[in-house]
Write an enzyme that holds these catalytic residues in place. Structure first.
Site, PDB file in Angstrom:
ATOM      1  N   ASP A  40     -42.703 -78.898 -60.663  1.00 49.13           N
ATOM      2  CA  ASP A  40     -42.042 -80.203 -60.795  1.00 49.13           C
ATOM      3  C   ASP A  40     -40.948 -80.110 -61.865  1.00 49.13           C
ATOM      4  O   ASP A  40     -41.005 -80.791 -62.892  1.00 49.13           O
ATOM      5  CB  ASP A  40     -43.078 -81.281 -61.144  1.00 49.13           C
ATOM      6  CG  ASP A  40     -44.169 -81.403 -60.084  1.00 49.13           C
ATOM      7  OD1 ASP A  40     -44.015 -80.809 -59.000  1.00 49.13           O
ATOM      8  OD2 ASP A  40     -45.175 -82.089 -60.333  1.00 49.13           O
ATOM      9  N   LYS A  62     -44.832 -75.065 -54.477  1.00 56.62           N
ATOM     10  CA  LYS A  62     -44.707 -76.476 -54.088  1.00 56.62           C
ATOM     11  C   LYS A  62     -43.555 -77.126 -54.835  1.00 56.62           C
ATOM     12  O   LYS A  62     -43.461 -77.005 -56.065  1.00 56.62           O
ATOM     13  CB  LYS A  62     -46.017 -77.225 -54.381  1.00 56.62           C
ATOM     14  CG  LYS A  62     -45.941 -78.695 -53.939  1.00 56.62           C
ATOM     15  CD  LYS A  62     -47.283 -79.392 -54.011  1.00 56.62           C
ATOM     16  CE  LYS A  62     -47.573 -80.034 -55.344  1.00 56.62           C
ATOM     17  NZ  LYS A  62     -46.638 -81.091 -55.757  1.00 56.62           N
ATOM     18  N   LYS A  95     -44.326 -86.415 -49.383  1.00 56.21           N
ATOM     19  CA  LYS A  95     -45.187 -87.581 -49.097  1.00 56.21           C
ATOM     20  C   LYS A  95     -44.443 -88.623 -48.257  1.00 56.21           C
ATOM     21  O   LYS A  95     -44.249 -89.764 -48.670  1.00 56.21           O
ATOM     22  CB  LYS A  95     -45.707 -88.224 -50.377  1.00 56.21           C
ATOM     23  CG  LYS A  95     -46.585 -87.296 -51.211  1.00 56.21           C
ATOM     24  CD  LYS A  95     -47.189 -88.023 -52.397  1.00 56.21           C
ATOM     25  CE  LYS A  95     -48.029 -87.148 -53.280  1.00 56.21           C
ATOM     26  NZ  LYS A  95     -47.278 -86.163 -54.075  1.00 56.21           N
ATOM     27  N   PHE A  96     -44.074 -88.235 -47.049  1.00 59.48           N
ATOM     28  CA  PHE A  96     -43.431 -89.185 -46.142  1.00 59.48           C
ATOM     29  C   PHE A  96     -44.382 -90.354 -45.896  1.00 59.48           C
ATOM     30  O   PHE A  96     -45.600 -90.159 -45.769  1.00 59.48           O
ATOM     31  CB  PHE A  96     -43.103 -88.505 -44.813  1.00 59.48           C
ATOM     32  CG  PHE A  96     -42.058 -87.434 -44.928  1.00 59.48           C
ATOM     33  CD1 PHE A  96     -40.724 -87.762 -45.144  1.00 59.48           C
ATOM     34  CD2 PHE A  96     -42.406 -86.092 -44.817  1.00 59.48           C
ATOM     35  CE1 PHE A  96     -39.758 -86.771 -45.245  1.00 59.48           C
ATOM     36  CE2 PHE A  96     -41.447 -85.097 -44.927  1.00 59.48           C
ATOM     37  CZ  PHE A  96     -40.122 -85.435 -45.137  1.00 59.48           C
ATOM     38  N   ILE A  99     -41.660 -95.659 -41.477  1.00 64.47           N
ATOM     39  CA  ILE A  99     -41.794 -95.714 -40.013  1.00 64.47           C
ATOM     40  C   ILE A  99     -41.221 -94.428 -39.428  1.00 64.47           C
ATOM     41  O   ILE A  99     -40.386 -93.755 -40.054  1.00 64.47           O
ATOM     42  CB  ILE A  99     -41.077 -96.957 -39.422  1.00 64.47           C
ATOM     43  CG1 ILE A  99     -39.583 -96.938 -39.763  1.00 64.47           C
ATOM     44  CG2 ILE A  99     -41.751 -98.235 -39.890  1.00 64.47           C
ATOM     45  CD1 ILE A  99     -38.762 -97.923 -38.952  1.00 64.47           C
ATOM     46  N   THR A 102     -37.331 -93.379 -39.363  1.00 64.57           N
ATOM     47  CA  THR A 102     -36.752 -93.109 -40.688  1.00 64.57           C
ATOM     48  C   THR A 102     -37.195 -91.730 -41.177  1.00 64.57           C
ATOM     49  O   THR A 102     -36.389 -90.940 -41.690  1.00 64.57           O
ATOM     50  CB  THR A 102     -37.205 -94.201 -41.689  1.00 64.57           C
ATOM     51  OG1 THR A 102     -36.793 -95.456 -41.181  1.00 64.57           O
ATOM     52  CG2 THR A 102     -36.630 -93.975 -43.070  1.00 64.57           C
ATOM     53  N   TYR A 228     -58.233 -84.247 -63.440  1.00 61.05           N
ATOM     54  CA  TYR A 228     -58.274 -82.823 -63.096  1.00 61.05           C
ATOM     55  C   TYR A 228     -59.684 -82.308 -62.865  1.00 61.05           C
ATOM     56  O   TYR A 228     -60.652 -82.790 -63.443  1.00 61.05           O
ATOM     57  CB  TYR A 228     -57.682 -81.996 -64.242  1.00 61.05           C
ATOM     58  CG  TYR A 228     -56.187 -82.150 -64.429  1.00 61.05           C
ATOM     59  CD1 TYR A 228     -55.300 -81.838 -63.405  1.00 61.05           C
ATOM     60  CD2 TYR A 228     -55.666 -82.581 -65.653  1.00 61.05           C
ATOM     61  CE1 TYR A 228     -53.935 -81.960 -63.595  1.00 61.05           C
ATOM     62  CE2 TYR A 228     -54.294 -82.700 -65.849  1.00 61.05           C
ATOM     63  CZ  TYR A 228     -53.436 -82.396 -64.813  1.00 61.05           C
ATOM     64  OH  TYR A 228     -52.076 -82.502 -65.003  1.00 61.05           O
TER      65      TYR A 228
END
Ligand code: S5P
Length: 276
Positions: A40, A62, A95-96, A99, A102, A228
């Site tokens: 990240d 990731k 994290k779609f 709708i 889109t 965690y």
């Protein structure tokens, strides 16, 4: 039939019908690593340096490319090159949730070019079945340039305090995944969902990969609700891939740290499949 979680990655790869799931299992076995680094990081330079430094020790890298301030075409090129160089796969943690129509535009094309570098992406099913159908249509279209090389995982549970991804929502993820095995290869969950009560009956060969986030060797949580478990606990509870962010990239020595997660994760896996 033996429970999925006591089979080795190779045994599961050999019998899995989805080419992307096979690739994940084979990569874990080949690299003797079930670690996913959650990078990240907020600049392309930091992101690519992390991939290059930690690449040899991980199965999967990731990303959250929407936090990369200078994300551009070279970031995509760099990620693809490093994935080849170090033999890792890429998971864009987008994290779609929207709708279907889109989400199709967010996934393929768009500003983030996600389909061009991410072997897997994840989606929440808060908006219903349409989101899975929408991504399935794109990934399985004859004209899609990455056909058979892309797949979806569902966000079945979350690690943050007060998460609403529980109970019936989690069960619905399992039910939906069973209807879409050409596209859905697993889920984000804090444990194995293999035996949770569902209406449908699993097929004999069912094998969804379990990706567990919220993994940290030395801390129990953060000030914003993150919770965690250790790599060993996560694997014992059914994780196939353990995902750690700050525990690795923010450590004083990220290479030593990733090696330590790799060792602990692999030993716990060997113990689970009784090959130690
Ligand atoms: O439930 C979840 C699901 C995800 S994908 N909890 C999570 O923490 N994540 C992601 O895992 C989160 O978006 C972040 O990228 C990573 C955890 O980072 P860490 O620094 O707390 O290990």
């Amino acid at each position: 039939m033996a429970s999925r979680s006591t089979l080795t990655y190779s045994e599961r790869a050999a019998r899995h019908s989805h080419p992307v799931a096979k690739l994940f299992l084979e990569t874990a076995e080949r690299k003797q690593s079930n670690v996913i680094v959650s990078a990240d990081l907020t600049t392309s330079a930091e992101l690519l340096k992390c991939a290059n430094d930690l690449g040899p020790y991980i199965a999967v890298f990731k990303t959250h490319v929407d936090v990369v301030a200078d994300f551009n075409e070279d970031t995509v090129k760099g990620l693809n090159e490093l994935a080849k160089k170090h033999d890792f796969l890429i998971f864009e943690d987008r994290k779609f949730i929207d709708i279907g129509t889109t989400v199709q535009k967010q996934y393929h094309g768009g500003a983030l070019r996600i389909s061009e570098f991410a072997h897997i992406v994840n989606a929440s099913i808060l908006s219903g079945d349409g989101i899975v159908e929408a991504l399935s249509q794109v990934m399985n279209a004859q004209s899609f340039p990455y056909k058979d090389a892309r797949a979806l995982i569902l966000l079945a549970e979350m690690t943050s305090k007060g998460s609403l991804a529980t109970d019936d929502y989690t069960v619905q993820c399992v039910e939906l995944a069973r209807k879409q095995t050409g596209t859905v290869i697993g889920w984000i969950a804090n444990r194995s969902l293999e035996t949770i009560p569902t209406q449908s009956t699993p097929s004999d060969t069912e094998d969804f990969l379990v990706f567990t986030t919220g993994v940290n060797q030395s801390t129990k949580g953060d000030k914003l609700g993150q919770q965690y478990q250790t790599p060993t606990m996560a694997i014992e509870r059914g994780a196939d891939f353990i995902i750690s962010g700050r525990g690795i990239y923010a450590a004083e020595n990220p290479i030593e740290s990733v090696q330590s997660y790799q060792k602990e994760g692999w030993e716990a896996y060997l113990k689970r499949v009784k090959k130690e």
